[in-house]
Design a protein around this motif. Structure first.
Motif, PDB file in Angstrom:
ATOM      1  N   GLY A   1     -30.135   1.708 -33.352  1.00  0.00           N
ATOM      2  CA  GLY A   1     -30.672   1.371 -31.910  1.00  0.00           C
ATOM      3  C   GLY A   1     -29.423   0.478 -31.251  1.00  0.00           C
ATOM      4  O   GLY A   1     -29.125   0.650 -30.311  1.00  0.00           O
ATOM      5  N   VAL A   2     -29.024  -0.529 -32.048  1.00  0.00           N
ATOM      6  CA  VAL A   2     -27.894  -1.504 -31.751  1.00  0.00           C
ATOM      7  C   VAL A   2     -26.610  -0.539 -31.526  1.00  0.00           C
ATOM      8  O   VAL A   2     -25.971  -0.922 -30.603  1.00  0.00           O
ATOM      9  N   MET A   3     -26.299   0.233 -32.455  1.00  0.00           N
ATOM     10  CA  MET A   3     -25.119   1.139 -32.289  1.00  0.00           C
ATOM     11  C   MET A   3     -25.045   1.939 -30.776  1.00  0.00           C
ATOM     12  O   MET A   3     -24.025   1.995 -30.331  1.00  0.00           O
ATOM     13  N   ILE A   4     -26.256   2.524 -30.507  1.00  0.00           N
ATOM     14  CA  ILE A   4     -26.458   3.086 -29.350  1.00  0.00           C
ATOM     15  C   ILE A   4     -26.212   2.116 -28.202  1.00  0.00           C
ATOM     16  O   ILE A   4     -25.344   2.401 -27.192  1.00  0.00           O
ATOM     17  N   ASP A   5     -26.808   0.929 -28.164  1.00  0.00           N
ATOM     18  CA  ASP A   5     -26.725  -0.209 -26.939  1.00  0.00           C
ATOM     19  C   ASP A   5     -25.238  -0.330 -26.988  1.00  0.00           C
ATOM     20  O   ASP A   5     -24.707  -0.605 -25.673  1.00  0.00           O
TER      21      ASP A   5
ATOM     22  N   THR B   1     -24.981  -4.017 -22.510  1.00  0.00           N
ATOM     23  CA  THR B   1     -25.090  -4.239 -23.989  1.00  0.00           C
ATOM     24  C   THR B   1     -23.496  -3.535 -24.635  1.00  0.00           C
ATOM     25  O   THR B   1     -23.454  -3.612 -25.649  1.00  0.00           O
ATOM     26  N   LEU B   2     -22.815  -2.863 -23.681  1.00  0.00           N
ATOM     27  CA  LEU B   2     -21.717  -2.302 -24.369  1.00  0.00           C
ATOM     28  C   LEU B   2     -20.815  -3.605 -25.077  1.00  0.00           C
ATOM     29  O   LEU B   2     -20.676  -4.541 -24.206  1.00  0.00           O
ATOM     30  N   ARG B   3     -20.045  -3.050 -25.907  1.00  0.00           N
ATOM     31  CA  ARG B   3     -19.065  -4.078 -26.600  1.00  0.00           C
ATOM     32  C   ARG B   3     -18.006  -3.135 -26.882  1.00  0.00           C
ATOM     33  O   ARG B   3     -17.640  -2.834 -28.036  1.00  0.00           O
ATOM     34  N   PRO B   4     -17.274  -2.783 -25.950  1.00  0.00           N
ATOM     35  CA  PRO B   4     -15.876  -1.921 -26.235  1.00  0.00           C
ATOM     36  C   PRO B   4     -14.869  -2.848 -27.150  1.00  0.00           C
ATOM     37  O   PRO B   4     -14.203  -2.065 -27.853  1.00  0.00           O
ATOM     38  N   LYS B   5     -14.826  -4.009 -27.156  1.00  0.00           N
ATOM     39  CA  LYS B   5     -13.950  -4.713 -27.865  1.00  0.00           C
ATOM     40  C   LYS B   5     -14.294  -4.690 -29.601  1.00  0.00           C
ATOM     41  O   LYS B   5     -13.441  -4.831 -30.349  1.00  0.00           O
ATOM     42  N   LEU B   6     -15.575  -4.304 -29.763  1.00  0.00           N
ATOM     43  CA  LEU B   6     -15.956  -4.395 -31.126  1.00  0.00           C
ATOM     44  C   LEU B   6     -16.094  -2.982 -31.394  1.00  0.00           C
ATOM     45  O   LEU B   6     -16.593  -2.456 -32.430  1.00  0.00           O
TER      46      LEU B   6
END
Length: 473
Positions: free
Chosen positions: A71-75, A270-275
């Motif tokens: 779920g977190v990976m989707i977020d 919730t996107l984290r493009p740098k990570l």
């Protein structure tokens, strides 16, 4: 008497959930409790339930933390490129989308874990099905059948169980079965093509621009990954805190709660493009650790979920918002697993499952002795649906192998034939992963069962026929 009661209990359960007279959780708990009283062992119900819960507790823990992890990976957007790639390939064509579902489920199944397969497949495909108003039971059925065929991989479970029960080498069982399993997988692709053509005829074909264009704000039910359980107003979406993720409003941080397609929203909070590469590497390491069995799977997902939350959402309010967003799926799936523990605990504790198996084996005609491999393949279809893999492979398979020995049929043939029922097994009410599939897809378990049973049984028969034709079984 126990044999009749066992079959009656299973039939009662299936009929009630398929007719939607009871919820799966209620049926899994109340029906076995009632039949436990019928067999005169009501006083031991507590022991049976505790035994069942104890045996399934690691599975429930694995599913809970796996749902949180993925779920977190989707977020954070890990699967967005997959969704976009599939969308471009499918071109908003229902036929391509259904075939793409089967292909994606088969590929992801290489990790050997059904729950992981279903979470990734539904995460990628659910938005397409929702936006095009396609049948969601087609998605769950095709994914379950593709995973069922691939579940026969040596690290998937059934092959290892068969090898252990009959003291054989897993590679000696699996490698010769590859041609028959390949035919079975091809059968799933052909079936997905047929179902896709049916969906195309019903819906037509949209252009890619039509699918991607924004829709007018409207009130719809919560989509995939939602945690609030109620209707949301799309006009209020996107009011999050931007890319920092520092806000605490779970609804504002959940643009995927609309029709499911906003998981592609490039501006969601919730996107984290740098990570991205950290998350990709973490997922790759996690799947590798599962395959290599570095640690028990529940422990791996527990550690993975904790690390993913800590790195991607270092602030406590954000972590609470993410956990809240996926709480509904966690509760539904874990609750279903513990309810299934009551069902399996009563079946095994009262001895009903043993009497059912003995009755089936004893009713095999003597003339079928030389064809015990074929008999095993046929029996594996219903038995692995009504029983756990452990019950079938460790309880029934050795008896079938002994009967085959008496007529000159090798244990290897029996073991290979025992894999035939896996396409149907993956939709069994006793398989925890299927509740992940139907839960994330927002599909009633009874609807999924009604749709998939006939097609999955056909796929199993295709595998059996191919095995016989190639001289494998």
């Amino acid at each position: 008497m126990l044999t009749i009661l066992g079959f009656t209990m299973i039939a009662t359960f299936l009929v009630l959930i398929m007719l939607k007279k009871m919820s799966p959780i209620a049926a899994l708990v109340l029906i076995p409790a009632l039949f436990c009283v019928f067999v005169g062992k009501g006083g031991k119900l507590g022991d049976y339930v505790i035994d069942g819960v104890t045996s399934l507790a690691p599975t429930a823990a694995m599913l809970m933390f796996a749902i949180v992890y993925f779920g977190v990976m989707i977020d954070v957007g890990l699967f967005d490129p997959i969704v976009r790639g599939i969308l471009k390939f499918c071109k908003a064509d229902p036929l391509r989308i259904v075939v793409g579902t089967a292909v994606l489920a088969a590929i992801v199944s290489l990790d050997g874990d059904g729950s992981t397969t279903f979470m990734i497949t539904v995460s990628a495909m659910y938005p397409l099905y929702k936006r095009l108003k396609m049948s969601l039971v087609v998605m769950t059925g095709v994914a379950a059948m593709a995973n069922g065929v691939m579940n026969t991989l040596p690290w998937g479970g059934p092959t290892a169980r068969a090898a252990t029960a009959l003291k054989l080498n897993a590679s000696d069982i699996f490698i010769p079965m590859i041609p028959a399993l390949a035919v079975g997988l091809l059968g799933v692709f052909v079936l997905s093509y047929v179902l896709g053509r049916r969906e195309r005829a019903r819906l037509g074909v949209l252009t890619l621009d039509e699918v991607l264009e924004p829709q007018e704000p409207e009130t719809v039910l919560v989509g995939a990954g939602a945690g609030t359980g109620g209707p949301v107003d799309l006009a209020k979406k996107g009011a999050g805190t931007g890319g920092s993720g520092s806000g605490t409003d779970a609804d504002a941080e959940d643009p995927e709660e609309d029709d499911g397609f906003a998981v592609l929203d490039p501006n969601r909070a919730t996107l984290r493009p740098k990570l991205y590469w950290f998350n990709a590497l973490l997922t790759l390491v996690l799947l590798t650790a599962m395959i290599m069995e570095w640690l028990p799977i529940p422990v791996l997902f527990l550690l993975g979920a904790a690390l993913a939350l800590t790195v991607n959402f270092p602030h406590m309010p954000d972590q609470k918002a993410r956990l809240g967003a996926h709480a509904e799926n966690v509760l539904n799936v874990s609750g279903m697993v513990f309810a299934a523990a009551v069902f399996t605990g009563v079946l095994q504790g009262t001895g009903m499952v043993d009497h059912m198996a003995d009755w089936l084996v004893s009713n095999i005609p003597d003339g079928m002795g030389p064809h015990m491999a074929f008999v095993t393949g046929v029996l594996s279809i219903p038995l692995t649906y009504f029983m756990s893999n452990d019950g079938f492979y460790f309880g029934i398979l050795p008896v079938l192998a002994e009967a085959g020995h008496a007529h000159g049929v090798s244990s290897l043939e029996i073991a290979r034939a025992s894999l035939v029922g896996q396409p149907l097994h993956m939709s069994s009410p006793l398989v925890p992963a299927v509740y992940v599939l139907v839960g994330m897809a927002k599909v009633e378990f009874g609807d999924h069962t009604r749709f998939v049973v006939k097609w999955a049984a056909l796929t199993s028969l295709v595998v059996l026929g191919a095995g016989i034709l190639f001289g494998i079984i």
